[in-house]
Scaffold this motif. Structure first.
Motif, PDB file in Angstrom:
ATOM      1  N   GLN A  74       0.819  -1.204   0.000  1.00 26.12           N
ATOM      2  CA  GLN A  74       0.000   0.000   0.000  1.00 26.12           C
ATOM      3  C   GLN A  74       0.859   1.262   0.000  1.00 26.12           C
ATOM      4  O   GLN A  74       0.608   2.193  -0.768  1.00 26.12           O
ATOM      5  CB  GLN A  74      -0.927  -0.007   1.215  1.00 26.12           C
ATOM      6  CG  GLN A  74      -1.906   1.140   1.238  1.00 26.12           C
ATOM      7  CD  GLN A  74      -2.852   1.062   2.400  1.00 26.12           C
ATOM      8  OE1 GLN A  74      -2.440   0.796   3.526  1.00 26.12           O
ATOM      9  NE2 GLN A  74      -4.122   1.292   2.137  1.00 26.12           N
ATOM     10  N   ARG A  77       2.459   1.625  -3.444  1.00 25.74           N
ATOM     11  CA  ARG A  77       1.486   2.072  -4.452  1.00 25.74           C
ATOM     12  C   ARG A  77       1.217   3.561  -4.332  1.00 25.74           C
ATOM     13  O   ARG A  77       1.164   4.285  -5.336  1.00 25.74           O
ATOM     14  CB  ARG A  77       0.162   1.317  -4.271  1.00 25.74           C
ATOM     15  CG  ARG A  77      -0.093   0.206  -5.176  1.00 25.74           C
ATOM     16  CD  ARG A  77      -1.515  -0.317  -5.132  1.00 25.74           C
ATOM     17  NE  ARG A  77      -2.173  -0.306  -3.849  1.00 25.74           N
ATOM     18  CZ  ARG A  77      -2.112  -1.283  -2.945  1.00 25.74           C
ATOM     19  NH1 ARG A  77      -1.388  -2.351  -3.187  1.00 25.74           N
ATOM     20  NH2 ARG A  77      -2.768  -1.180  -1.811  1.00 25.74           N
ATOM     21  N   ALA A 105      -5.933   5.503  -6.049  1.00 23.20           N
ATOM     22  CA  ALA A 105      -4.957   5.936  -5.053  1.00 23.20           C
ATOM     23  C   ALA A 105      -5.552   7.002  -4.132  1.00 23.20           C
ATOM     24  O   ALA A 105      -5.335   6.967  -2.916  1.00 23.20           O
ATOM     25  CB  ALA A 105      -3.692   6.455  -5.730  1.00 23.20           C
TER      26      ALA A 105
END
Length: 159
Positions: A74, A77, A105
């Motif tokens: 996470q 990303r 996102a």
């Protein structure tokens, strides 16, 4: 405003259930507006305000992820998405092909901000900093951490 008053205001914002509910509602409303803009902005259009909003929320989300789950997918990303936002700002042109990635996102970052509001509150100055640089057209990729922060190799060791 004195430091004591600012500290008291921060504590009130963190702990008061009505303030928390209002902040969550405002964030949800704001994210709806941003999500619409993500998909309605034409390819190649300069979109500094949109990119600044994305830089703010994704930047704070990336930092929260780095605190609560350092090195996990996470955080990676969200840092990658923030680098995309900064690159689009540097190019001064929106890329419609990035809309899905950036929308996902932004939603992920918003969810982190809501779940970890205390951490997020302390990161607002950082979010304001990157958003301001994006809005002013002076942000660069050096403003954002890259893959090097996730390296598992000890620094200074050669193989």
């Amino acid at each position: 405003m004195s430091r004591a008053k600012l500290r008291n205001r921060r504590e009130l914002c963190r702990s008061h259930p009505v303030a928390t509910a209002v902040a969550k509602a405002q964030m949800a409303s704001h994210m709806t507006t941003v999500s619409i803009a993500i998909y309605m902005t034409a390819d190649g259009e300069p979109a500094r305000d949109l990119l600044a909003h994305l830089g703010w929320v994704i930047g704070i989300g990336a930092e929260i992820a780095a605190v609560v789950a350092p090195g996990m997918a996470q955080a990676k990303r969200l840092h990658a998405a923030l680098r995309i936002v900064v690159q689009l700002s540097t190019d001064n042109a929106w890329q419609a092909a990035q809309a899905g990635v950036l929308s996902d996102a932004a939603t992920e970052a918003k969810d982190l901000l809501v779940a970890h509001a205390g951490i997020g509150f302390d990161l607002i100055p950082s979010g304001d900093y990157i958003a301001g640089r994006i809005r002013d057209g002076i942000a660069s990729l050096t403003d954002v951490a890259g893959a090097e922060i996730y390296s598992t190799e000890p620094k200074g060791v050669t193989g």
